[in-house]
Design a protein around this motif. Structure first.
Motif, short mmCIF file in Angstrom:
data_model
loop_
_atom_site.label_atom_id
_atom_site.label_comp_id
_atom_site.label_asym_id
_atom_site.label_seq_id
_atom_site.Cartn_x
_atom_site.Cartn_y
_atom_site.Cartn_z
N LEU A 87 -48.12 21.89 8.06
CA LEU A 87 -48.31 20.83 9.03
C LEU A 87 -49.47 21.15 9.96
O LEU A 87 -50.18 20.24 10.41
N TRP A 88 -49.69 22.44 10.23
CA TRP A 88 -50.85 22.81 11.04
C TRP A 88 -52.14 22.44 10.33
O TRP A 88 -53.09 21.93 10.96
N GLU A 143 -44.47 28.13 15.14
CA GLU A 143 -43.10 27.83 14.75
C GLU A 143 -42.91 27.90 13.24
O GLU A 143 -41.83 27.61 12.73
N ALA A 157 -41.28 15.68 12.44
CA ALA A 157 -42.53 16.43 12.32
C ALA A 157 -43.35 15.97 11.12
O ALA A 157 -44.57 15.77 11.22
N GLN A 193 -37.15 17.90 11.43
CA GLN A 193 -38.08 18.09 10.32
C GLN A 193 -38.68 16.75 9.88
O GLN A 193 -39.88 16.65 9.61
N GLU A 217 -48.43 25.42 18.76
CA GLU A 217 -46.97 25.41 18.66
C GLU A 217 -46.52 25.15 17.22
O GLU A 217 -45.55 25.73 16.75
N THR A 218 -47.23 24.28 16.52
CA THR A 218 -46.89 23.99 15.13
C THR A 218 -47.04 25.24 14.26
O THR A 218 -46.18 25.56 13.44
N HIS A 256 -44.77 26.27 10.77
CA HIS A 256 -45.11 25.07 10.00
C HIS A 256 -46.61 25.10 9.67
O HIS A 256 -47.37 24.24 10.12
N GLY A 260 -41.31 17.14 16.76
CA GLY A 260 -40.59 17.58 15.58
C GLY A 260 -40.51 19.08 15.42
O GLY A 260 -39.57 19.60 14.82
N VAL A 261 -41.50 19.81 15.94
CA VAL A 261 -41.45 21.27 15.86
C VAL A 261 -40.81 21.88 17.10
O VAL A 261 -40.81 23.10 17.27
N LEU A 285 -45.46 15.03 15.94
CA LEU A 285 -45.51 16.36 15.33
C LEU A 285 -45.03 17.41 16.32
O LEU A 285 -44.23 18.29 15.97
#
Length: 683
Positions: free
Chosen positions: A416-417, A411, A287, A284, A407-408, A413, A327-328, A324
């Protein structure tokens, strides 16, 4: 043959370091380039041999010698080629060969000694980088890790007579030592925890451990290793050295600070994916730091005026994308972007070098413009690489960047996207600002122009003459790059187009070949192979158990996100065209309307000033006033000088007794005898 891959550039270093100054430049540079090319050929041969093996046993090992044996702890100096290191050696040797070829022309105006010194450093760097990615254990990796740091210091400070270059080299060296200290602590904890530093052994042991629900030993180990990665790969808070590293020659920026060394932290996390997968709290942090760095550096890139510093902050931002992904848990996506980024960012840096070459060392994009018609090869290759990094569909950057964003999102997040998507818009914007100000519009390189308040523009490199041609500034029109430089640019531009097709996603009819290639490394290191070193010798992985298999069909979501990222890329290009080509008064008005924001971005959020005020200056004061004038002068020097004063004072008294007078000596003997007699009579 595996050992030949790093040993060949090492041989080039030895030749150029010891006798290179006595060789013609064509021999010195040609030898360094040829050895890198041969190393690339051997790398291709080894990768083909690797590809012929079954996926579950896809490894080539070479033991050089037994290095350490203390009790039951053993460590070998050994090399290991697997699917992950195969990608890395192709990048290092392939792109490294092109940059060596480019450098034979770009550095041609240097003296014989400096020319040979440059290529010796460049070859030495490639040796250490190849040791880093081929090492079978953490200690061999760390040797390469420190070696590339040393070479980075030497090459950033190549123009060491220039104060700014010397300062930048020292800054890079010191900042990286902070991260490396944490890396060493993490390595020591690995020894305590696993009694081994071998990657396969540690992955096997970690697989048998439960995933940590809190912050446990694995979380601490991986966090310390990640701190090391933030230094090497220029992430918050240890990113400040990389923009200053642009003081080195442009080929150095392309090879070390874009395509290879700065990706070492990403590679390190991928190599230890099993450890990180069992430390979700560290993932975490990875990311969040990656996303924050991507956005942070992207905003700074919007206002920079040095052509190389725009690319430097772009590199920091793209590295944030890679972290990033790691991290994911999208390790394959992170390595995929590392691979594509090497092509288009090396092309961009070398293209900037061709621009600097054409303009006699000028690096300020406000003093360029209209170069499209003068240097067409440089222009078109630069545009192709800019389109690729912007994420325009069907080019390499689109495939890799889009996969990270997908993928972000999938998963879970989403925040973060959003950060990644905004960064994608910024990337397209500042890259096309760079294209427009450099190549389009009116010509500004033939006259001076009043510019804003950028007091942070880096001094230009020493003038680089166009070989046999006149440059700008009243010396005639700029001319395009010579053939060695042009060849490297064209090959890298082609790579910027086609590199992404090794991993076309399933959503658009591809087979994700790179993911399939890397899956055994990330999901089950050395499946079915017996561990031969460390405290777990004799154990083996019986089956390939994936880290995590995603369930469900996300094709519709992936296509939707592809559409969003494509729109963001085109929006950024159109915005940059509007602001810096069609109406250049708009950015000036915005800067005047929001001077605080403009000044904040122009001064890079004052992070360097903050570090200087809170870390550098206090250390200087403590060192000067406390340790030097306080302890060293008063205590150490005081004790030494005091001993001297004591001896001197005693000698003054003793000198009175040793005056050479016989009468005085006789009188003193008489007094002494009387004193002795009186003592015994008194008793």
């Amino acid at each position: 043959m595996l050992a030949l891959i790093p040993l060949l550039p090492l041989g080039g270093f030895l030749v150029n370091a010891f006798i290179g100054r006595r060789l013609p430049k064509s021999v010195s540079g040609g030898l360094a380039t040829a050895l890198m090319a041969v190393s690339f050929v051997i790398s291709v041969m080894q990768v083909l041999a690797l590809a012929a093996m079954p996926p579950e046993n896809r490894q080539i090992n070479q033991l050089l010698f037994n290095w350490i044996a203390v009790g039951d702890f053993t460590l070998d100096l050994a090399l290991r080629l697997d699917a992950l290191s195969a990608v890395m050696i192709l990048v290092v040797t392939g792109i490294g060969s092109l940059i060596h070829l480019y450098s034979t022309s770009y550095m041609h105006e240097e003296t014989d000694a400096d020319f040979a010194r440059f290529f010796s450093y460049l070859n030495l760097f490639c040796f250490f980088m190849l040791m880093l990615v081929l090492g079978s254990n953490v200690l061999v990796m760390f040797v390469g890790w420190e070696g590339v740091g040393l070479c980075s210091y030497l090459l950033i400070g190549f123009y060491y007579q220039k104060q700014s270059a010397a300062d930048a080299a020292k800054k890079a060296f010191v900042v990286n030592r902070v991260g490396d200290f944490a890396f060493i602590l993490g390595a020591l904890l690995l020894v305590v925890t696993f009694n081994s530093l071998d990657f396969n052994t540690m992955a096997l042991a970690a697989k048998a451990m439960p995933v940590e629900t809190g912050f446990g030993t694995l979380s601490l180990i991986t966090l310390l290793m990640f701190i090391g990665a933030t230094g090497k790969s220029a992430q918050i808070p240890l990113y400040t050295w990389l923009p200053d590293a642009m003081e080195g020659p442009t080929p150095v920026s392309a090879l070390i600070h874009a395509a290879t060394m700065v990706t070492a932290g990403v590679y390190m996390i991928g190599r230890n994916a099993m450890l990180f997968e069992h430390a979700p709290m560290t993932l975490q942090i990875v990311a969040v730091v990656g996303a924050a760095t991507a956005l942070f550096a992207g905003t700074i890139g919007l206002v920079q005026n040095d052509i190389k510093r725009v690319l430097a902050y772009s590199t920091v931002s793209q590295l944030g994308y890679m972290f990033l992904a790691m991290g994911v848990g999208a390790y394959g996506a992170g390595i995929f972007h590392l691979y594509t980024h090497a092509f288009f960012k090396a092309c961009l840096f070398l293209g900037s070098g061709a621009v600097i070459h054409a303009l006699h060392g000028e690096q300020d994009i406000r003093k360029m413009g209209g170069l499209k018609k003068h240097i067409p090869i440089t222009y078109w290759t630069f545009v192709i690489a800019s389109v690729a990094i912007a994420g325009v569909p069907l080019l390499s950057g689109f495939f890799s960047k889009d996969e990270i964003l997908f993928e972000t999102f999938v998963e879970g997040h989403q925040l973060l996207w959003v950060v990644g998507a905004v960064t994608s818009l910024l990337t397209a914007t500042y890259m096309w600002r760079l294209v427009h100000l450099t190549f389009h519009g009116e010509e500004r390189f033939g006259h001076s122009e009043a510019h804003g308040h950028d007091d942070h523009h880096a001094p230009a490199q020493p003038a680089i003459q166009a070989h046999g041609h006149s440059g700008a500034h009243g010396h005639g029109a700029p001319h395009d790059a010579p053939w060695p430089m042009a060849t490297a640019l064209v090959v890298l531009a082609v790579g910027s187009i086609v590199a992404g097709y090794v991993n076309v996603p399933h959503a658009v009819g591809g087979h994700a070949n790179l993911h399939e290639w890397l899956k055994p490394v990330f999901n089950a290191t050395n499946c079915g192979q017996e561990v031969t070193t460390g405290g777990l010798a004799g154990l083996a992985i019986a089956e390939c158990t994936p880290i995590e298999e995603r369930s469900g069909d996300h094709t519709a979501l992936e296509l939707t996100l592809m559409g969003v990222s494509s729109l963001l890329a085109f929006a950024g290009i159109l915005l940059a065209t509007l602001l810096w080509l069609k109406n250049r008064q708009i950015p000036a008005r915005l800067a005047a309307q929001y001077p605080g924001v403009h000044r904040l971005l122009l001064n890079k959020y004052y992070v360097d000033e903050l570090y200087d005020a809170t870390i550098v200056q206090p250390i200087k004061v403590m060192s000067t006033e406390g340790l030097w004038r306080g302890f060293d002068v008063k205590v150490v020097d005081g004790a030494v000088n005091g001993a001297g004063y004591l001896v001197s004072g005693v000698s003054v008294v003793l000198r009175l007794l040793q005056n050479g007078s016989v009468k005085t000596y006789a009188a003193s003997m008489f007094v002494g005898a009387v004193a002795v007699l009186a003592y015994y009579l008194w008793r």
